[in-house]
Design a protein around this motif. Structure first.
Motif, PDB file in Angstrom:
ATOM      1  N   ARG A  98      -4.353   2.785   9.021  1.00  0.00           N
ATOM      2  CA  ARG A  98      -5.364   2.610  10.072  1.00  0.00           C
ATOM      3  C   ARG A  98      -6.731   3.094   9.595  1.00  0.00           C
ATOM      4  NH1 ARG A  98      -3.336   5.523  14.656  1.00  0.00           N
ATOM      5  NH2 ARG A  98      -2.378   3.610  15.444  1.00  0.00           N
ATOM      6  N   VAL A  99      -7.752   2.284   9.866  1.00  0.00           N
ATOM      7  CA  VAL A  99      -9.152   2.662   9.614  1.00  0.00           C
ATOM      8  C   VAL A  99      -9.968   2.230  10.822  1.00  0.00           C
ATOM      9  CG1 VAL A  99      -8.986   2.500   7.093  1.00  0.00           C
ATOM     10  CG2 VAL A  99      -9.620   0.473   8.414  1.00  0.00           C
ATOM     11  N   ASP A 100     -11.185   2.712  10.885  1.00  0.00           N
ATOM     12  CA  ASP A 100     -12.047   2.349  12.005  1.00  0.00           C
ATOM     13  C   ASP A 100     -12.603   0.942  11.868  1.00  0.00           C
ATOM     14  OD1 ASP A 100     -11.705   4.846  13.209  1.00  0.00           O
ATOM     15  OD2 ASP A 100     -13.404   5.717  12.117  1.00  0.00           O
ATOM     16  N   ASP A 101     -12.783   0.486  10.617  1.00  0.00           N
ATOM     17  CA  ASP A 101     -13.430  -0.809  10.389  1.00  0.00           C
ATOM     18  C   ASP A 101     -12.616  -1.582   9.348  1.00  0.00           C
ATOM     19  OD1 ASP A 101     -15.056  -2.952   9.756  1.00  0.00           O
ATOM     20  OD2 ASP A 101     -16.917  -1.798   9.804  1.00  0.00           O
ATOM     21  N   TYR A 102     -11.787  -2.501   9.823  1.00  0.00           N
ATOM     22  CA  TYR A 102     -10.924  -3.250   8.903  1.00  0.00           C
ATOM     23  C   TYR A 102     -11.715  -4.275   8.098  1.00  0.00           C
ATOM     24  CZ  TYR A 102      -6.905  -1.067  11.087  1.00  0.00           C
ATOM     25  OH  TYR A 102      -5.995  -0.145  11.523  1.00  0.00           O
ATOM     26  N   ALA A 103     -12.789  -4.792   8.651  1.00  0.00           N
ATOM     27  CA  ALA A 103     -13.630  -5.705   7.884  1.00  0.00           C
ATOM     28  C   ALA A 103     -14.242  -4.976   6.690  1.00  0.00           C
ATOM     29  CB  ALA A 103     -14.719  -6.300   8.773  1.00  0.00           C
ATOM     30  N   HIS A 104     -14.618  -3.726   6.902  1.00  0.00           N
ATOM     31  CA  HIS A 104     -15.165  -2.928   5.804  1.00  0.00           C
ATOM     32  C   HIS A 104     -14.103  -2.674   4.748  1.00  0.00           C
ATOM     33  CE1 HIS A 104     -16.538   0.821   3.775  1.00  0.00           C
ATOM     34  NE2 HIS A 104     -17.728   0.247   3.903  1.00  0.00           N
ATOM     35  N   LEU A 105     -12.861  -2.424   5.180  1.00  0.00           N
ATOM     36  CA  LEU A 105     -11.766  -2.225   4.229  1.00  0.00           C
ATOM     37  C   LEU A 105     -11.522  -3.494   3.419  1.00  0.00           C
ATOM     38  CD1 LEU A 105      -9.554  -0.198   3.289  1.00  0.00           C
ATOM     39  CD2 LEU A 105      -8.046  -1.254   4.993  1.00  0.00           C
ATOM     40  N   SER A 143       0.826  -1.210   0.000  1.00  0.00           N
ATOM     41  CA  SER A 143       0.000   0.000   0.000  1.00  0.00           C
ATOM     42  C   SER A 143       0.859   1.258   0.000  1.00  0.00           C
ATOM     43  CB  SER A 143      -0.915   0.004   1.228  1.00  0.00           C
ATOM     44  OG  SER A 143      -0.154   0.150   2.425  1.00  0.00           O
ATOM     45  N   TRP A 144       1.997   1.214   0.710  1.00  0.00           N
ATOM     46  CA  TRP A 144       2.820   2.420   0.848  1.00  0.00           C
ATOM     47  C   TRP A 144       3.513   2.812  -0.451  1.00  0.00           C
ATOM     48  CZ3 TRP A 144       3.322  -2.195   3.316  1.00  0.00           C
ATOM     49  CH2 TRP A 144       4.441  -2.986   3.021  1.00  0.00           C
ATOM     50  N   ALA A 145       3.584   1.906  -1.406  1.00  0.00           N
ATOM     51  CA  ALA A 145       4.195   2.247  -2.694  1.00  0.00           C
ATOM     52  C   ALA A 145       3.353   3.250  -3.468  1.00  0.00           C
ATOM     53  CB  ALA A 145       4.399   0.997  -3.536  1.00  0.00           C
ATOM     54  N   TYR A 146       2.075   3.358  -3.121  1.00  0.00           N
ATOM     55  CA  TYR A 146       1.182   4.248  -3.844  1.00  0.00           C
ATOM     56  C   TYR A 146       1.127   5.645  -3.222  1.00  0.00           C
ATOM     57  CZ  TYR A 146      -0.169  -0.221  -5.802  1.00  0.00           C
ATOM     58  OH  TYR A 146      -0.125  -1.460  -6.408  1.00  0.00           O
ATOM     59  N   GLY A 147       1.738   5.804  -2.051  1.00  0.00           N
ATOM     60  CA  GLY A 147       1.752   7.094  -1.388  1.00  0.00           C
ATOM     61  C   GLY A 147       3.029   7.860  -1.668  1.00  0.00           C
ATOM     62  N   ASN A 148       3.092   9.085  -1.173  1.00  0.00           N
ATOM     63  CA  ASN A 148       4.289   9.903  -1.347  1.00  0.00           C
ATOM     64  C   ASN A 148       5.420   9.378  -0.472  1.00  0.00           C
ATOM     65  OD1 ASN A 148       3.339  11.873  -3.199  1.00  0.00           O
ATOM     66  ND2 ASN A 148       2.212  12.889  -1.548  1.00  0.00           N
ATOM     67  N   SER A 149       6.611   9.357  -1.033  1.00  0.00           N
ATOM     68  CA  SER A 149       7.782   8.925  -0.273  1.00  0.00           C
ATOM     69  C   SER A 149       8.988   9.685  -0.783  1.00  0.00           C
ATOM     70  CB  SER A 149       7.992   7.407  -0.404  1.00  0.00           C
ATOM     71  OG  SER A 149       8.189   7.042  -1.759  1.00  0.00           O
ATOM     72  N   GLY A 150      10.129   9.432  -0.151  1.00  0.00           N
ATOM     73  CA  GLY A 150      11.332  10.151  -0.546  1.00  0.00           C
ATOM     74  C   GLY A 150      12.528   9.661   0.237  1.00  0.00           C
ATOM     75  N   ASP A 190      -6.181   7.961   1.390  1.00  0.00           N
ATOM     76  CA  ASP A 190      -6.550   7.045   2.466  1.00  0.00           C
ATOM     77  C   ASP A 190      -6.343   5.608   1.972  1.00  0.00           C
ATOM     78  OD1 ASP A 190      -8.870   6.193   0.940  1.00  0.00           O
ATOM     79  OD2 ASP A 190      -9.909   7.983   1.637  1.00  0.00           O
ATOM     80  N   PRO A 191      -6.461   4.628   2.864  1.00  0.00           N
ATOM     81  CA  PRO A 191      -6.245   3.235   2.457  1.00  0.00           C
ATOM     82  C   PRO A 191      -7.203   2.751   1.378  1.00  0.00           C
ATOM     83  CG  PRO A 191      -6.135   3.439   4.843  1.00  0.00           C
ATOM     84  CD  PRO A 191      -6.624   4.760   4.325  1.00  0.00           C
ATOM     85  N   ALA A 236      -7.638   0.922  -4.325  1.00  0.00           N
ATOM     86  CA  ALA A 236      -8.115   1.136  -5.696  1.00  0.00           C
ATOM     87  C   ALA A 236      -6.950   1.136  -6.675  1.00  0.00           C
ATOM     88  CB  ALA A 236      -8.896   2.448  -5.778  1.00  0.00           C
ATOM     89  N   ASP A 237      -5.838   1.753  -6.292  1.00  0.00           N
ATOM     90  CA  ASP A 237      -4.663   1.774  -7.172  1.00  0.00           C
ATOM     91  C   ASP A 237      -4.047   0.387  -7.300  1.00  0.00           C
ATOM     92  OD1 ASP A 237      -5.110   4.440  -7.457  1.00  0.00           O
ATOM     93  OD2 ASP A 237      -3.327   5.111  -6.357  1.00  0.00           O
TER      94      ASP A 237
END
Length: 388
Positions: A70-77, A20-27, A41-42, A47-48
């Motif tokens: 982190r999300v409030d509902d991991y089952a929903h994720l 997942s972190w590959a799709y976010g900003n890094s440096g 968000d996650p 989606a990516d």
């Protein structure tokens, strides 16, 4: 001669997990470079990742990093992932970014900090339960910068205690993937510095503790394929974190620096039966795309693993074994080199077309309009990434 249909079947069955972190900003520690269209968000990260799978056909899993995801509902994720045609893969615990971990997490001299770290690891097992995931991946930045800063043996004892508590909490079908790293951010001594240390702790824990080999976490000149062969033969190779490096843990696209090394690694995987799902080896990417666009970089990385795997599958095992038995050094080497020199891209293009996919997934991505759409839609909010 290799059975080409068996090769094709193995390639169709291959599964590669994207992070997942590959799709976010890094440096780097100097600068994080923001890009347009980066997930906020996650859910958008998934989606990516789903887009990568839709174009490659072999990337149905996406790793999460807690608390980055982190999300409030991991089952929903998890349900969201399923709706997008992918699944939640390994859950990565983060016990290195809190101020409390300045002197370590599970090996910190302060019992209260050690308790805080273990509590987070146990929380990550809760995430496994909620998402239906199998693997908890543990990497510890713990170590010391100066001789005398900490007692090495005592710290190993703290580590063993923490791992044992987490292992006891696992469900029957869940595993610990224990990662190691030679150095950074600890420069004098790292608490899990190499595969031998990780292997020893896994043996002590039990059969559901296995080693994760990050291809960027070794000293220059280390024979990574030996490590792979040894762990696979002992049933303790749990996963890869595929990336590429020139000097240290650069987290570049896998196969970018030394594609021949990637081929050699995959040859040992094929030879040792590591492609069989029963072997339990998780082929994950662990990359940070700092200056290149995120999604095309992940697609390229998936394709690089596919190409190395295809070449490894083309090694004539019988001819290689015969040359080895005969002590024919050059003939044995030639068998490997012949497979490595084979252009497998036409085969992979053909396999994609058979699955109803575009033969060139990167070109298909650029033609799809997805990049333009997410740049237009993902305006406002806070982009995913990490500070430096």
């Amino acid at each position: 001669m290799q059975d080409i249909e068996a090769v094709r079947a193995a390639l169709r069955a291959q599964r590669i997990e994207t992070p997942s972190w590959a799709y976010g900003n890094s440096g780097t520690r100097f600068k994080v470079f923001a890009q347009e269209g980066v997930p906020r968000d996650p859910y958008e990260k998934i989606a990516d990742a789903a887009r990568v799978h839709a174009l490659t056909g072999v990337a149905p899993l996406v790793s999460l990093h807690i608390p980055w995801d982190r999300v409030d509902d991991y089952a929903h994720l998890a349900a969201h992932a399923h709706e997008h045609g992918v699944r939640i893969g390994a859950i990565n615990a983060n016990v290195f970014q809190d101020d409390a971990y300045r002197l370590g997490s599970v090996t910190n001299p302060d019992a209260r900090v050690r308790r805080k770290a273990v509590h987070h690891l146990l929380t990550c097992v809760d995430v496994l339960d909620a998402t239906g995931s199998r693997d908890l991946k543990l990497w510890f930045a713990d170590g010391t910068n100066y001789p005398g800063q900490g007692d090495i043996a005592t710290r190993q004892g703290y580590l063993a205690e923490a791992l044992a508590e987490v292992y006891a909490r696992l469900g029957a079908d869940q595993r610990i993937l224990l990662e190691y790293k030679l150095f950074e951010p600890a420069f004098y001594m790292t608490d899990v510095p190499d595969w031998g240390t990780a292997y020893a702790h896994c043996l002590e824990l039990g059969p559901r503790a296995v080693v994760c080999v990050d291809t960027g976490h070794h000293a220059p000149g280390t024979n990574i394929e030996f490590i792979v062969a040894f762990l696979l033969s002992r049933g303790r190779l749990g996963a890869f974190d595929f990336n590429s490096r020139f000097y240290a843990d650069d987290d570049l696209m896998v196969g970018a620096a030394d594609p021949f090394q990637l081929f050699r690694i995959m040859h040992e995987v094929v030879r040792g039966g590591g492609l069989d799902p029963a072997a339990g080896v998780n082929f994950m990417l662990d990359q940070c795309h700092n200056i290149e666009p995120k999604i095309p970089a992940q697609i390229r990385s998936v394709a690089n693993v596919q190409e190395a795997t295809a070449k490894a599958l083309l090694v004539d095992a019988e001819e290689l074994a015969a040359a080895q038995r005969a002590g024919d050094v050059l003939a044995a080497n030639a068998v490997l080199m012949d497979a490595y020199a084979t252009d497998v891209r036409p085969l992979l293009r053909e396999l994609r077309e058979e699955q109803g996919l575009a033969p060139d997934p990167v070109a298909a991505y650029h033609a799809s309009g997805y990049a333009e759409r997410i740049c237009a839609e993902r305006v406002g909010g806070t982009q995913a990434g990490w500070g430096a």
